[in-house]
Design a protein around this motif. Structure first.
Motif, PDB file in Angstrom:
ATOM      1  N   GLY A  40       3.711  -5.637   2.813  1.00  0.00           N
ATOM      2  CA  GLY A  40       4.286  -4.394   2.323  1.00  0.00           C
ATOM      3  C   GLY A  40       3.356  -3.592   1.445  1.00  0.00           C
ATOM      4  O   GLY A  40       3.799  -2.641   0.776  1.00  0.00           O
ATOM      5  N   LEU A  41       2.074  -3.926   1.429  1.00  0.00           N
ATOM      6  CA  LEU A  41       1.083  -3.202   0.622  1.00  0.00           C
ATOM      7  C   LEU A  41       0.507  -2.063   1.463  1.00  0.00           C
ATOM      8  O   LEU A  41      -0.623  -2.113   1.943  1.00  0.00           O
ATOM      9  CB  LEU A  41      -0.018  -4.166   0.158  1.00  0.00           C
ATOM     10  CG  LEU A  41       0.473  -5.389  -0.633  1.00  0.00           C
ATOM     11  CD1 LEU A  41      -0.680  -6.350  -0.910  1.00  0.00           C
ATOM     12  CD2 LEU A  41       1.122  -4.941  -1.945  1.00  0.00           C
ATOM     13  N   ARG A  42       1.317  -1.018   1.646  1.00  0.00           N
ATOM     14  CA  ARG A  42       0.973   0.038   2.595  1.00  0.00           C
ATOM     15  C   ARG A  42      -0.349   0.728   2.259  1.00  0.00           C
ATOM     16  O   ARG A  42      -1.216   0.860   3.125  1.00  0.00           O
ATOM     17  CB  ARG A  42       2.085   1.082   2.648  1.00  0.00           C
ATOM     18  CG  ARG A  42       1.753   2.240   3.596  1.00  0.00           C
ATOM     19  CD  ARG A  42       2.670   3.426   3.421  1.00  0.00           C
ATOM     20  NE  ARG A  42       2.309   4.516   4.312  1.00  0.00           N
ATOM     21  CZ  ARG A  42       1.373   5.432   4.034  1.00  0.00           C
ATOM     22  NH1 ARG A  42       0.708   5.355   2.883  1.00  0.00           N
ATOM     23  NH2 ARG A  42       1.091   6.387   4.899  1.00  0.00           N
ATOM     24  N   ASP A  43      -0.500   1.211   1.047  1.00  0.00           N
ATOM     25  CA  ASP A  43      -1.692   1.984   0.703  1.00  0.00           C
ATOM     26  C   ASP A  43      -2.958   1.139   0.847  1.00  0.00           C
ATOM     27  O   ASP A  43      -3.993   1.630   1.329  1.00  0.00           O
ATOM     28  CB  ASP A  43      -1.584   2.528  -0.725  1.00  0.00           C
ATOM     29  CG  ASP A  43      -0.488   3.579  -0.871  1.00  0.00           C
ATOM     30  OD1 ASP A  43      -0.032   4.094   0.166  1.00  0.00           O
ATOM     31  OD2 ASP A  43      -0.091   3.871  -2.009  1.00  0.00           O
ATOM     32  N   GLU A  44      -2.877  -0.110   0.423  1.00  0.00           N
ATOM     33  CA  GLU A  44      -4.030  -0.996   0.563  1.00  0.00           C
ATOM     34  C   GLU A  44      -4.351  -1.240   2.031  1.00  0.00           C
ATOM     35  O   GLU A  44      -5.522  -1.269   2.428  1.00  0.00           O
ATOM     36  CB  GLU A  44      -3.761  -2.322  -0.151  1.00  0.00           C
ATOM     37  CG  GLU A  44      -3.667  -2.226  -1.661  1.00  0.00           C
ATOM     38  CD  GLU A  44      -2.249  -1.933  -2.139  1.00  0.00           C
ATOM     39  OE1 GLU A  44      -1.447  -1.397  -1.340  1.00  0.00           O
ATOM     40  OE2 GLU A  44      -1.950  -2.252  -3.304  1.00  0.00           O
ATOM     41  N   ALA A  45      -3.298  -1.409   2.861  1.00  0.00           N
ATOM     42  CA  ALA A  45      -3.516  -1.631   4.291  1.00  0.00           C
ATOM     43  C   ALA A  45      -4.149  -0.408   4.945  1.00  0.00           C
ATOM     44  O   ALA A  45      -5.075  -0.527   5.757  1.00  0.00           O
ATOM     45  CB  ALA A  45      -2.190  -1.965   4.973  1.00  0.00           C
ATOM     46  N   VAL A  46      -3.661   0.774   4.597  1.00  0.00           N
ATOM     47  CA  VAL A  46      -4.228   2.010   5.144  1.00  0.00           C
ATOM     48  C   VAL A  46      -5.709   2.100   4.803  1.00  0.00           C
ATOM     49  O   VAL A  46      -6.553   2.429   5.650  1.00  0.00           O
ATOM     50  CB  VAL A  46      -3.463   3.242   4.609  1.00  0.00           C
ATOM     51  CG1 VAL A  46      -4.234   4.529   4.929  1.00  0.00           C
ATOM     52  CG2 VAL A  46      -2.067   3.294   5.212  1.00  0.00           C
TER      53      VAL A  46
END
Length: 308
Positions: A40-46
Motif C-alpha cells: 500500500g506504499l503507493r508513492d514509493e511504488a510509483v
C-alpha cells in the motif's frame, strides 16, 4: 523467499538494504516497486517503477502496467511486447505442465469442442493465434489441411516447433499478423491470448481480414464482471496485468468489424490462485457474402515467414 512466505515488510527491508549496494540494479528496483505496491506504499511504488523505466531500455517487467494500476499513468490499449515476450520466454519450459496439471487449463479442450472436426474435408486451413507451445494445435492437427501458428515468444515457439505439428510457425505480434497473413484461413483460434489486449477493435478487424469468406474464429477473453457497476465497463486492466472484457463490449467490437456472433458462452478456463477463472468464449464468422474485404491473395505459401 520472504515474499513467497508473505513477509512483505521483511522482504522490503532486505530489498532496501540491497539497493544501497546496487542502486542501479533495474530488476531489483522493479521488484521493490511490486513489494511496495502490495504494502500500500503507493508513492514509493510509483517512484520505484519510474526509476526502473529510466534504467531499462525495454519494459520487461510491465512497469507501465503497474503505474496504470496505481493511477499514475493511463492504461495502455495492450500489454507491451517486451513484457509479454519475457513473461512467456521465462515460462516456456514449465508451461505445459503448469497449465494442464497445476491450473486445470481447459482452453484447448473448449476450443476443440467448439470447432469440431469440420466437414468431409476437415477444417481446411487453420491459424492458431498465440499458439504458445502448441496445446491447441495438438488437438486440431489431425483435422487440418494446413495449420499455422503465430506467437510472440521465441521460447514458446521452440517448444511448439519440437512437436512437429505446424505447417508454418511465425514469430511476431499476433494482432499485426492478422493484417498481413500468409494465406486466408477457414478457422482462427485464439485461446487465453486476447486478455493481453485491451482495446479489441483492431483485433476484430484483423480477424475479418484473415478469414476466408464464411470462415470462423473461436476466441476467449477473461470475463469482466460488470454487475452492480454504476457505468457499464467495457474493459479493465486487472491486478494480474491482464485485461478483462465485458461480453457486451466484445459483441460491439465484432459487430463493428462486421463479424457475426454465432455462439457466446461463459466457461471456467483455468484456476487463478486456486480459484476458478471465468472466460467469455465466442465463435464468430466472417459473412459469406463478401461484406468484409479480405487481405492477401489467399494462396498457400509453404515457406514460413519470420517476422520481427
Amino acid at each position: 523467499m520472504l515474499i513467497d512466505q508473505g513477509d512483505l515488510a521483511g522482504a522490503l527491508s532486505l530489498l532496501d538494504q540491497t539497493r544501497e549496494l546496487a542502486p542501479d540494479w533495474a530488476d531489483l528496483i522493479v521488484l521493490t516497486g511490486e513489494t511496495q505496491a502490495r504494502l500500500g506504499l503507493r508513492d514509493e511504488a510509483v517512484a520505484s517503477f519510474r526509476r526502473y523505466l529510466g534504467l531499462s531500455d525495454a519494459d520487461r517487467h510491465g512497469a507501465m502496467l503497474h503505474l496504470a494500476l496505481l493511477g499514475a499513468a493511463p492504461a495502455p490499449d495492450m500489454t507491451q511486447t517486451p513484457y509479454v515476450r519475457a513473461l512467456f520466454d521465462d515460462f516456456s519450459d514449465r508451461f505445459d505442465r503448469s497449465l494442464l496439471q497445476d491450473l486445470a487449463y481447459r482452453g484447448p479442450a473448449l476450443a476443440a469442442e467448439l470447432i469440431g472436426t469440420g466437414g468431409p474435408d476437415g477444417l481446411g486451413s487453420v491459424l492458431d493465434l498465440g499458439c504458445g507451445t502448441g496445446l491447441v494445435g495438438e488437438r486440431l492437427r489431425v483435422h487440418c489441411a494446413w495449420l499455422d501458428g503465430i506467437d510472440l515468444s521465441d521460447g514458446m515457439l521452440e517448444k511448439a516447433r519440437a512437436k512437429k505439428i505446424y505447417d508454418g510457425l511465425y514469430q511476431g505480434d499476433v494482432a499485426a499478423f492478422l493484417f498481413d497473413p500468409p494465406r486466408l484461413y477457414d478457422w482462427i483460434v485464439a485461446v487465453d491470448v486476447l486478455n493481453y489486449v485491451g482495446a479489441l477493435d483492431q483485433v476484430m478487424t484483423g480477424l475479418g481480414l484473415a478469414l476466408r469468406s464464411g470462415g470462423r474464429a473461436v476466441f476467449t477473453v477473461e470475463a469482466l464482471d460488470t454487475s452492480g457497476a454504476a457505468e457499464r465497463e467495457v474493459m479493465r486492466l486487472l491486478p494480474t496485468l491482464r485485461y478483462g472484457h465485458s461480453a457486451e463490449y466484445v459483441r460491439a467490437m465484432a459487430a463493428a468489424a462486421r463479424l457475426t456472433v454465432l455462439d457466446q458462452r461463459t466457461e471456467v478456463l483455468r484456476l487463478e490462485a486456486g480459484k476458478p477463472l471465468s472466460a467469455h468464449v465466442f465463435t464468430v464468422q466472417r459473412p459469406a457474402d463478401g461484406a468484409v474485404v479480405a487481405a492477401g491473395s489467399g494462396e498457400l505459401d509453404p515457406e514460413p515467414r519470420i517476422s520481427s
